[in-house]
Design a protein around this motif. Structure first.
Motif, PDB file in Angstrom:
ATOM      1  N   PRO A  44       0.737  -1.096   0.075  1.00 55.52           N
ATOM      2  CA  PRO A  44      -0.002   0.105  -0.021  1.00 55.52           C
ATOM      3  C   PRO A  44       0.768   1.345   0.065  1.00 55.52           C
ATOM      4  O   PRO A  44       2.117   1.171   0.228  1.00 55.52           O
ATOM      5  CB  PRO A  44      -0.886  -0.231   1.119  1.00 55.52           C
ATOM      6  CG  PRO A  44      -0.152  -1.183   1.977  1.00 55.52           C
ATOM      7  CD  PRO A  44       0.570  -1.925   1.126  1.00 55.52           C
ATOM      8  N   ASN A  45       0.207   2.523  -0.317  1.00 62.48           N
ATOM      9  CA  ASN A  45       0.859   3.579  -0.011  1.00 62.48           C
ATOM     10  C   ASN A  45       1.570   3.936   1.281  1.00 62.48           C
ATOM     11  O   ASN A  45       1.160   3.374   2.126  1.00 62.48           O
ATOM     12  CB  ASN A  45      -0.148   4.873  -0.236  1.00 62.48           C
ATOM     13  CG  ASN A  45      -0.735   5.079  -1.554  1.00 62.48           C
ATOM     14  OD1 ASN A  45      -2.136   5.179  -1.824  1.00 62.48           O
ATOM     15  ND2 ASN A  45       0.075   4.862  -2.760  1.00 62.48           N
ATOM     16  N   GLY A  46       3.112   4.306   0.953  1.00 57.94           N
ATOM     17  CA  GLY A  46       3.698   4.615   2.051  1.00 57.94           C
ATOM     18  C   GLY A  46       4.448   3.270   2.905  1.00 57.94           C
ATOM     19  O   GLY A  46       4.843   3.307   3.956  1.00 57.94           O
ATOM     20  N   SER A  47       4.208   1.911   2.300  1.00 60.63           N
ATOM     21  CA  SER A  47       4.692   0.862   2.936  1.00 60.63           C
ATOM     22  C   SER A  47       6.353   0.721   2.426  1.00 60.63           C
ATOM     23  O   SER A  47       7.044  -0.159   3.245  1.00 60.63           O
ATOM     24  CB  SER A  47       4.100  -0.156   2.291  1.00 60.63           C
ATOM     25  OG  SER A  47       4.263  -0.282   0.968  1.00 60.63           O
ATOM     26  N   GLY A  48       6.881   1.731   1.935  1.00 59.40           N
ATOM     27  CA  GLY A  48       8.461   1.634   1.905  1.00 59.40           C
ATOM     28  C   GLY A  48       9.011   1.036   0.465  1.00 59.40           C
ATOM     29  O   GLY A  48      10.090   0.976   0.267  1.00 59.40           O
ATOM     30  N   LYS A  49       8.145   0.827  -0.639  1.00 59.64           N
ATOM     31  CA  LYS A  49       8.602   0.300  -1.749  1.00 59.64           C
ATOM     32  C   LYS A  49       9.683   1.347  -2.588  1.00 59.64           C
ATOM     33  O   LYS A  49      10.803   0.829  -2.832  1.00 59.64           O
ATOM     34  CB  LYS A  49       7.391   0.059  -2.607  1.00 59.64           C
ATOM     35  CG  LYS A  49       6.414  -0.512  -2.265  1.00 59.64           C
ATOM     36  CD  LYS A  49       5.098  -0.918  -2.902  1.00 59.64           C
ATOM     37  CE  LYS A  49       4.327   0.571  -3.381  1.00 59.64           C
ATOM     38  NZ  LYS A  49       3.673   1.206  -2.247  1.00 59.64           N
ATOM     39  N   SER A  50       9.376   2.560  -2.640  1.00 59.12           N
ATOM     40  CA  SER A  50      10.310   3.510  -3.533  1.00 59.12           C
ATOM     41  C   SER A  50      11.487   3.613  -2.674  1.00 59.12           C
ATOM     42  O   SER A  50      12.414   3.904  -2.990  1.00 59.12           O
ATOM     43  CB  SER A  50       9.604   4.944  -3.565  1.00 59.12           C
ATOM     44  OG  SER A  50       8.479   4.691  -4.428  1.00 59.12           O
ATOM     45  N   THR A  51      11.266   3.786  -1.416  1.00 55.18           N
ATOM     46  CA  THR A  51      12.316   3.803  -0.383  1.00 55.18           C
ATOM     47  C   THR A  51      13.638   2.527  -0.816  1.00 55.18           C
ATOM     48  O   THR A  51      14.768   3.078  -0.676  1.00 55.18           O
ATOM     49  CB  THR A  51      12.114   4.005   1.043  1.00 55.18           C
ATOM     50  OG1 THR A  51      11.222   5.045   1.171  1.00 55.18           O
ATOM     51  CG2 THR A  51      13.249   4.132   1.869  1.00 55.18           C
ATOM     52  N   VAL A  52      13.061   1.432  -0.852  1.00 60.33           N
ATOM     53  CA  VAL A  52      13.873   0.389  -1.247  1.00 60.33           C
ATOM     54  C   VAL A  52      14.745   0.572  -2.433  1.00 60.33           C
ATOM     55  O   VAL A  52      16.073   0.382  -2.284  1.00 60.33           O
ATOM     56  CB  VAL A  52      13.035  -0.986  -1.080  1.00 60.33           C
ATOM     57  CG1 VAL A  52      14.082  -2.064  -1.667  1.00 60.33           C
ATOM     58  CG2 VAL A  52      12.655  -1.445   0.134  1.00 60.33           C
TER      59      VAL A  52
HETATM   60  N1  LIG Z   1      12.247  12.456   2.022  1.00 61.18           N
HETATM   61  C1  LIG Z   1      11.249  12.082   3.113  1.00 61.18           C
HETATM   62  N2  LIG Z   1      11.349  12.321   4.388  1.00 61.18           N
HETATM   63  C2  LIG Z   1      10.709  11.897   5.187  1.00 61.18           C
HETATM   64  N3  LIG Z   1       9.814  10.744   5.071  1.00 61.18           N
HETATM   65  C3  LIG Z   1       9.987  10.225   3.959  1.00 61.18           C
HETATM   66  C4  LIG Z   1      10.472  10.804   2.861  1.00 61.18           C
HETATM   67  N4  LIG Z   1      10.346  10.049   1.742  1.00 61.18           N
HETATM   68  C5  LIG Z   1       9.395   9.151   2.155  1.00 61.18           C
HETATM   69  N5  LIG Z   1       9.223   9.234   3.522  1.00 61.18           N
HETATM   70  C6  LIG Z   1       8.278   8.434   4.018  1.00 61.18           C
HETATM   71  O1  LIG Z   1       8.735   7.049   4.046  1.00 61.18           O
HETATM   72  C7  LIG Z   1       7.716   5.986   3.932  1.00 61.18           C
HETATM   73  C8  LIG Z   1       7.893   5.149   3.016  1.00 61.18           C
HETATM   74  O2  LIG Z   1       7.775   6.045   1.598  1.00 61.18           O
HETATM   75  P1  LIG Z   1       7.862   5.299   0.318  1.00 61.18           P
HETATM   76  O3  LIG Z   1       7.714   6.518  -0.829  1.00 61.18           O
HETATM   77  O4  LIG Z   1       8.976   4.346   0.373  1.00 61.18           O
HETATM   78  O5  LIG Z   1       6.507   4.544   0.246  1.00 61.18           O
HETATM   79  P2  LIG Z   1       5.834   3.684  -1.239  1.00 61.18           P
HETATM   80  O6  LIG Z   1       5.435   2.454  -0.512  1.00 61.18           O
HETATM   81  O7  LIG Z   1       6.572   3.950  -2.500  1.00 61.18           O
HETATM   82  O8  LIG Z   1       4.399   4.625  -1.189  1.00 61.18           O
HETATM   83  P3  LIG Z   1       3.830   4.864  -2.583  1.00 61.18           P
HETATM   84  O9  LIG Z   1       2.857   3.629  -2.793  1.00 61.18           O
HETATM   85  O10 LIG Z   1       2.558   5.936  -1.846  1.00 61.18           O
HETATM   86  O11 LIG Z   1       4.549   5.616  -3.594  1.00 61.18           O
HETATM   87  C9  LIG Z   1       6.262   6.960   4.040  1.00 61.18           C
HETATM   88  O12 LIG Z   1       5.661   7.271   5.283  1.00 61.18           O
HETATM   89  C10 LIG Z   1       6.702   8.396   3.592  1.00 61.18           C
HETATM   90  O13 LIG Z   1       5.908   9.535   3.976  1.00 61.18           O
END
Ligand SMILES: Nc1ncnc2c1ncn2[C@@H]1O[C@H](COP(=O)(O)OP(=O)(O)OP(=O)(O)O)[C@@H](O)[C@H]1O
Length: 265
Positions: A44-52
């Protein structure tokens, strides 16, 4: 005869990242990808995928953990070596909108500049632009493209980069339904080792060899598309259920996805 052991191209071990606060946004994530595999990350949104993905391209530094590509630690790689190893397609690449499509796709060749002749570079660029179906736009600047055309240009750039590992972050955004299938099929048929964040659950089964599911920074489920999409995690993490229907002519099992009634109140 014993089949050869698959080559592990990417190894991620105990990856943790914390943007702020005490709760990590990526928490102890580990997985491997073998050469030639197409692996999807869902969650789901915000689960950390893009961060990985941003950790794998070294845009972010992990608090702990190890990322190894082709047997070499990412930390020990110089920028050029990293750029030869990993290509990243994202929505937000901040490219100069005055660049023509050809100039933009040529950026993918920078890591290989000295190894190839000018004619070889040009052929690779032209082939990539043709492959994604925008040959008629090669002299048009990025600022004059539609969202989907721009996304195709992004695909051409990462194809031209010829990386060992391709990272795609929501690559089907802006693409029409046929283009989604065409471009993911193109990547599959080229046997590019790929890690793709996909939101569209319908695209998981046809293109993924394996699926990783994230929730709240952790990898909660992994396996073949059938194992992950039919697991109880789909309901628990996404609030969705997977229903099976049989294709009327091929007899193949297809999955359709529906929100759980309890989530729709
Ligand atoms: N630059 C940042 N500073 C602080 N928190 C961040 C930053 N970038 C992302 N986050 C937080 O890290 C968490 C994971 O974000 P990420 O973008 O990895 O999620 P995601 O699974 O890719 O979401 P989405 O499906 O919405 O793209 C989220 O809670 C987001 O708010």
């Amino acid at each position: 005869m014993k089949s050869p052991t698959p080559e592990c191209l990417l190894s991620v071990r105990n990856l943790t990242h914390c943007f702020s606060g005490k709760t990590p946004q990526v928490n102890g994530v580990s997985f491997d990808i073998n050469a030639g595999e197409f692996v999807s990350i869902i969650g789901p949104n915000g689960s950390g995928k893009s961060t990985v993905l941003r950790l794998i391209i070294s845009e972010l530094q992990p608090a702990s953990g190890e990322i190894v590509i082709q047997g070499k630690s990412l930390r020990s790689m110089k920028p050029q070596e990293r750029a030869r190893s990993v290509a990243f397609l994202t929505q937000h690449d901040n490219a100069d909108l005055r660049l023509t499509v050809s100039e933009y796709v040529a950026l993918g060749r920078i890591p290989w500049q000295v190894e190839y002749s000018r004619a070889e570079h040009e052929k690779i660029i032209t082939d990539a632009i043709n492959d994604v179906g925008i040959a008629h736009l090669k002299a048009v600047s990025l600022g004059k493209l539609s969202g989907g055309e721009r996304q195709r240009a992004g695909f051409a750039r990462v194809l031209a980069q010829q990386p060992a590992l391709l990272l795609l972050d929501e690559p089907t955004n802006h693409l029409d339904p046929l283009a989604r299938h065409q471009l993911l099929s193109l990547i599959k048929h080229k046997n590019m080792t790929t890690l793709a964040v996909l939101h569209d659950l319908e695209l998981i089964q046809p293109f993924s060899d394996r699926v990783l599911m994230m929730n709240q920074g952790e990898m909660v489920c992994r396996g073949t598309p059938a194992q992950v999409l039919d697991s109880a995690w789909l309901e628990q993490v996404f609030g969705m259920q997977s229903l099976h229907v049989t294709h009327p002519t091929s007899g193949k099992t297809l999955r359709i996805f529906e929100a759980l009634p309890s989530e729709m109140k």
